[in-house]
Design a protein around this motif. Structure first.
Motif, PDB file in Angstrom:
ATOM      1  N   ARG A 354       0.833  -1.209   0.000  1.00 52.61           N
ATOM      2  CA  ARG A 354       0.000   0.000   0.000  1.00 52.61           C
ATOM      3  C   ARG A 354       0.869   1.262   0.000  1.00 52.61           C
ATOM      4  NH1 ARG A 354      -3.891  -2.864   3.239  1.00 52.61           N
ATOM      5  NH2 ARG A 354      -2.837  -2.228   5.146  1.00 52.61           N
ATOM      6  N   TYR A 355       1.964   1.218   0.740  1.00 54.07           N
ATOM      7  CA  TYR A 355       2.892   2.355   0.792  1.00 54.07           C
ATOM      8  C   TYR A 355       3.425   2.660  -0.608  1.00 54.07           C
ATOM      9  CZ  TYR A 355       6.960   5.126   2.293  1.00 54.07           C
ATOM     10  OH  TYR A 355       7.898   6.116   2.467  1.00 54.07           O
ATOM     11  N   LEU A 356       3.819   1.620  -1.317  1.00 55.92           N
ATOM     12  CA  LEU A 356       4.330   1.799  -2.682  1.00 55.92           C
ATOM     13  C   LEU A 356       3.237   2.294  -3.626  1.00 55.92           C
ATOM     14  CD1 LEU A 356       6.769  -1.185  -3.281  1.00 55.92           C
ATOM     15  CD2 LEU A 356       7.256   1.228  -3.691  1.00 55.92           C
ATOM     16  N   ILE A 357       2.032   1.764  -3.475  1.00 57.84           N
ATOM     17  CA  ILE A 357       0.917   2.192  -4.330  1.00 57.84           C
ATOM     18  C   ILE A 357       0.641   3.684  -4.133  1.00 57.84           C
ATOM     19  CG2 ILE A 357      -1.584   1.998  -4.666  1.00 57.84           C
ATOM     20  CD1 ILE A 357      -1.258  -1.037  -4.241  1.00 57.84           C
ATOM     21  N   ASN A 358       0.710   4.150  -2.880  1.00 61.20           N
ATOM     22  CA  ASN A 358       0.507   5.576  -2.612  1.00 61.20           C
ATOM     23  C   ASN A 358       1.565   6.428  -3.306  1.00 61.20           C
ATOM     24  OD1 ASN A 358      -1.789   5.258  -1.052  1.00 61.20           O
ATOM     25  ND2 ASN A 358      -0.665   5.107   0.877  1.00 61.20           N
ATOM     26  N   LEU A 359       2.802   5.933  -3.306  1.00 63.39           N
ATOM     27  CA  LEU A 359       3.865   6.660  -4.008  1.00 63.39           C
ATOM     28  C   LEU A 359       3.586   6.717  -5.507  1.00 63.39           C
ATOM     29  CD1 LEU A 359       7.125   5.321  -2.288  1.00 63.39           C
ATOM     30  CD2 LEU A 359       5.956   7.490  -1.877  1.00 63.39           C
ATOM     31  N   VAL A 360       3.169   5.577  -6.074  1.00 62.86           N
ATOM     32  CA  VAL A 360       2.898   5.517  -7.514  1.00 62.86           C
ATOM     33  C   VAL A 360       1.717   6.417  -7.872  1.00 62.86           C
ATOM     34  CG1 VAL A 360       2.235   4.004  -9.418  1.00 62.86           C
ATOM     35  CG2 VAL A 360       3.881   3.205  -7.722  1.00 62.86           C
ATOM     36  N   ASN A 361       0.733   6.482  -6.986  1.00 62.57           N
ATOM     37  CA  ASN A 361      -0.434   7.337  -7.248  1.00 62.57           C
ATOM     38  C   ASN A 361      -0.060   8.818  -7.310  1.00 62.57           C
ATOM     39  OD1 ASN A 361      -2.561   5.516  -7.586  1.00 62.57           O
ATOM     40  ND2 ASN A 361      -2.831   5.253  -5.376  1.00 62.57           N
ATOM     41  N   GLY A 362       1.111   9.180  -6.778  1.00 62.56           N
ATOM     42  CA  GLY A 362       1.550  10.564  -6.812  1.00 62.56           C
ATOM     43  C   GLY A 362       2.405  10.904  -8.014  1.00 62.56           C
ATOM     44  N   VAL A 363       2.650   9.928  -8.887  1.00 63.64           N
ATOM     45  CA  VAL A 363       3.530  10.148 -10.039  1.00 63.64           C
ATOM     46  C   VAL A 363       3.037  11.278 -10.919  1.00 63.64           C
ATOM     47  CG1 VAL A 363       4.220   9.144 -12.258  1.00 63.64           C
ATOM     48  CG2 VAL A 363       4.583   7.866 -10.145  1.00 63.64           C
ATOM     49  N   GLU A 364       1.733  11.361 -11.144  1.00 61.29           N
ATOM     50  CA  GLU A 364       1.190  12.339 -12.076  1.00 61.29           C
ATOM     51  C   GLU A 364       0.920  13.699 -11.445  1.00 61.29           C
ATOM     52  OE1 GLU A 364      -2.062  10.679 -14.242  1.00 61.29           O
ATOM     53  OE2 GLU A 364      -0.925   8.931 -14.877  1.00 61.29           O
ATOM     54  N   ASP A 365       1.441  13.909 -10.234  1.00 62.93           N
ATOM     55  CA  ASP A 365       1.248  15.195  -9.564  1.00 62.93           C
ATOM     56  C   ASP A 365       2.077  16.308 -10.193  1.00 62.93           C
ATOM     57  OD1 ASP A 365      -0.518  14.009  -7.865  1.00 62.93           O
ATOM     58  OD2 ASP A 365       0.826  13.920  -6.141  1.00 62.93           O
ATOM     59  N   SER A 366       3.148  15.950 -10.893  1.00 57.79           N
ATOM     60  CA  SER A 366       3.980  16.980 -11.531  1.00 57.79           C
ATOM     61  C   SER A 366       4.548  16.450 -12.842  1.00 57.79           C
ATOM     62  CB  SER A 366       5.125  17.393 -10.606  1.00 57.79           C
ATOM     63  OG  SER A 366       6.112  16.385 -10.549  1.00 57.79           O
ATOM     64  N   PRO A 367       4.761  17.318 -13.832  1.00 57.52           N
ATOM     65  CA  PRO A 367       5.338  16.877 -15.108  1.00 57.52           C
ATOM     66  C   PRO A 367       6.705  16.222 -14.930  1.00 57.52           C
ATOM     67  CG  PRO A 367       4.446  19.100 -15.310  1.00 57.52           C
ATOM     68  CD  PRO A 367       4.426  18.752 -13.855  1.00 57.52           C
ATOM     69  N   GLY A 368       7.516  16.758 -14.010  1.00 57.81           N
ATOM     70  CA  GLY A 368       8.843  16.209 -13.788  1.00 57.81           C
ATOM     71  C   GLY A 368       8.809  14.770 -13.323  1.00 57.81           C
ATOM     72  N   SER A 369       7.900  14.453 -12.406  1.00 54.80           N
ATOM     73  CA  SER A 369       7.812  13.080 -11.902  1.00 54.80           C
ATOM     74  C   SER A 369       7.271  12.140 -12.973  1.00 54.80           C
ATOM     75  CB  SER A 369       6.947  13.012 -10.637  1.00 54.80           C
ATOM     76  OG  SER A 369       5.620  13.429 -10.902  1.00 54.80           O
ATOM     77  N   VAL A 370       6.403  12.652 -13.865  1.00 59.37           N
ATOM     78  CA  VAL A 370       5.907  11.831 -14.979  1.00 59.37           C
ATOM     79  C   VAL A 370       7.061  11.447 -15.898  1.00 59.37           C
ATOM     80  CG1 VAL A 370       4.486  11.850 -17.069  1.00 59.37           C
ATOM     81  CG2 VAL A 370       3.561  12.751 -14.938  1.00 59.37           C
ATOM     82  N   VAL A 371       7.911  12.425 -16.232  1.00 57.99           N
ATOM     83  CA  VAL A 371       9.057  12.141 -17.091  1.00 57.99           C
ATOM     84  C   VAL A 371      10.000  11.156 -16.414  1.00 57.99           C
ATOM     85  CG1 VAL A 371      11.108  13.122 -18.195  1.00 57.99           C
ATOM     86  CG2 VAL A 371       8.927  14.340 -18.314  1.00 57.99           C
TER      87      VAL A 371
END
Length: 428
Positions: A354-371
């Motif tokens: 669940r901890y990892l899933i929460n991190l992955v769910n935040g990937v699209e919070d910024s363009p930099g993290s998406v890249v």
């Protein structure tokens, strides 16, 4: 998650990935030059990284560049250098507001691409290479960065440890090189290194914007068209071989707190299981190392594990009192052995996932993290969406985690031992 992603090869060894995210108000561009890390070229590529976005043949100084970017509604242009396994990645980044929000239909993106075009294909040079004034400025910054790493003892311990963990492999080198080598660089050498990088590097370009806009892709297609390239393929993943015997190294340094780096190696291809196992072991606030070694046993100031799939290596970093060094090393191994024997609860396993899933769910919070997400996926030949990544995490079983743990063996123990007479402060 409503991203739209499209990747196309636009020139020899040049990939262009367009990512559309309607919730954004800005456009972000990242140009990644990927080459093999080398002790001879690390500092050259690092100074190149700093020089390219700072000026060009039309905008001669960093000050002029700042003024020009400010006039484009506070656009930015910057760079960084990073290590990905055995590769050195030089990233030139830019961002600007979307053209829809500019006054008088001004083409902000187009003007920014003009500047980038000049930075890459018409840099600030003369017959002796890069402009001497700008070069000296950036060389000083590079040397300061290297000293900064040395002064951060936690980071410096990792740099020193990697020289032994990856001895004989490109991964042993610092991405910034050494002060001694940086001091010897000339403007001509730096420019020659840049021309070689432009000719041979694997180039991955990412453009993230709120609306579908092919103008950036077409501009870069035109920039690289007709250019003769001799692309040197790089190995994004190069698993480090396990040593026949555990390597044990101790170095004394003037500081108050001893640093311990332990490296465990595995050739497993089960990236998801190994990632969860490393988090369960020492990558969360409720992990084995944090809960037991740090909190219950009070053997260290910090103790954390991280897993680098590209090198098949898991690192454990600790800060300890010197007298607790051997106890710590022994207990870290005990905690890993416990996981290998199934010594973790279903709740611990589920909480880690669940901890990892929460991190992955935040990937699209910024363009930099998406890249970062999609480039990391390309480096590991596993370019999946965050949604697919989560689905794969949710399919893991206890047996998968145990098997992943059993694939790891101790390779290196590096101890940066505190000088008992030192009054120097260091990071904890």
């Amino acid at each position: 998650m409503g991203l739209k992603l499209d990747r196309e090869i636009i020139a020899d060894g040049v990939g262009f990935t367009e990512i559309t995210d309607p919730k954004l108000r800005t456009s972000v561009l990242k140009i990644k030059f990927v080459t093999e890390l080398s002790g001879e070229t690390a500092q050259l590529n690092s100074i190149v990284s700093q020089l390219i976005p700072s000026s060009n043949s039309r905008i001669k100084t960093y000050s002029e560049m700042s003024d020009r970017l400010d006039a484009l509604y506070g656009s930015s242009l910057y760079s960084d250098t990073s290590k990905n396994g055995d590769c050195q990645t030089i990233t030139v980044s830019a961002d600007c507001i979307d053209n829809r929000f500019a006054f008088d239909s001004e083409d902000i993106l187009g003007e920014l691409l003009d500047i980038i075009n000049d930075c890459i294909f018409s840099p600030n040079t003369d017959e002796n290479g890069f402009d001497k004034t700008e070069f000296e400025l950036k060389r000083r910054e590079l040397i300061e960065s290297i000293y900064s790493d040395i002064n951060n003892k936690r980071w410096y311990a990792m740099l020193r440890a990697q020289r032994h963990i990856f001895k004989g492999e490109p991964g042993e080198y610092s991405v910034y090189g050494t002060v001694e080598n940086a001091e010897k660089i000339t403007p001509r050498q730096a420019y020659d290194a840049y021309l070689w990088l432009l000719k041979t590097a694997v180039i991955e370009i990412y453009f993230v914007s709120p609306v579908t806009d092919h103008s950036a892709k077409e501009r870069f297609r035109k920039m690289f068209s007709g250019m003769e390239r001799e692309v040197q393929n790089v190995r994004f993943r190069s698993v480090s071989p396990l040593k026949a015997e555990v390597c044990r190294v101790t170095e004394k340094v003037k500081m108050k707190q001893t640093k311990v780096i332990m490296a465990f190696k595995s050739a497993t291809d089960s990236k998801y299981a190994a990632t969860v196992m490393a988090r369960l072991f020492g990558g969360t606030p409720f992990s084995k190392l944090f809960s037991n070694v740090r909190e219950k046993m009070s053997l260290c100031y910090y103790c954390a594990a991280s897993y680098v799939f590209s090198k098949g290596t898991m690192f454990v970093e600790s800060g300890v009192e010197t007298e607790n060094t051997e106890k710590l090393i022994s207990e870290v191994q005990n905690q890993l052995d416990s996981i290998k024997n199934g010594g973790f609860t279903d709740e611990e396993f589920e909480n880690t996932v669940r901890y990892l899933i929460n991190l992955v769910n935040g990937v699209e919070d910024s363009p930099g993290s998406v890249v970062t997400w999609y480039f990391s996926g390309r480096c590991s030949s596993d370019e999946v969406s965050p949604e697919e990544y989560i689905r794969r995490l949710e399919k893991l079983t206890r047996e998968d985690i145990i098997a992943a743990a059993r694939s790891f063996s101790l390779d290196t123990v590096y101890v940066m031992e505190a000088d008992a007479d030192s009054e120097e402060d260091d990071d904890e």
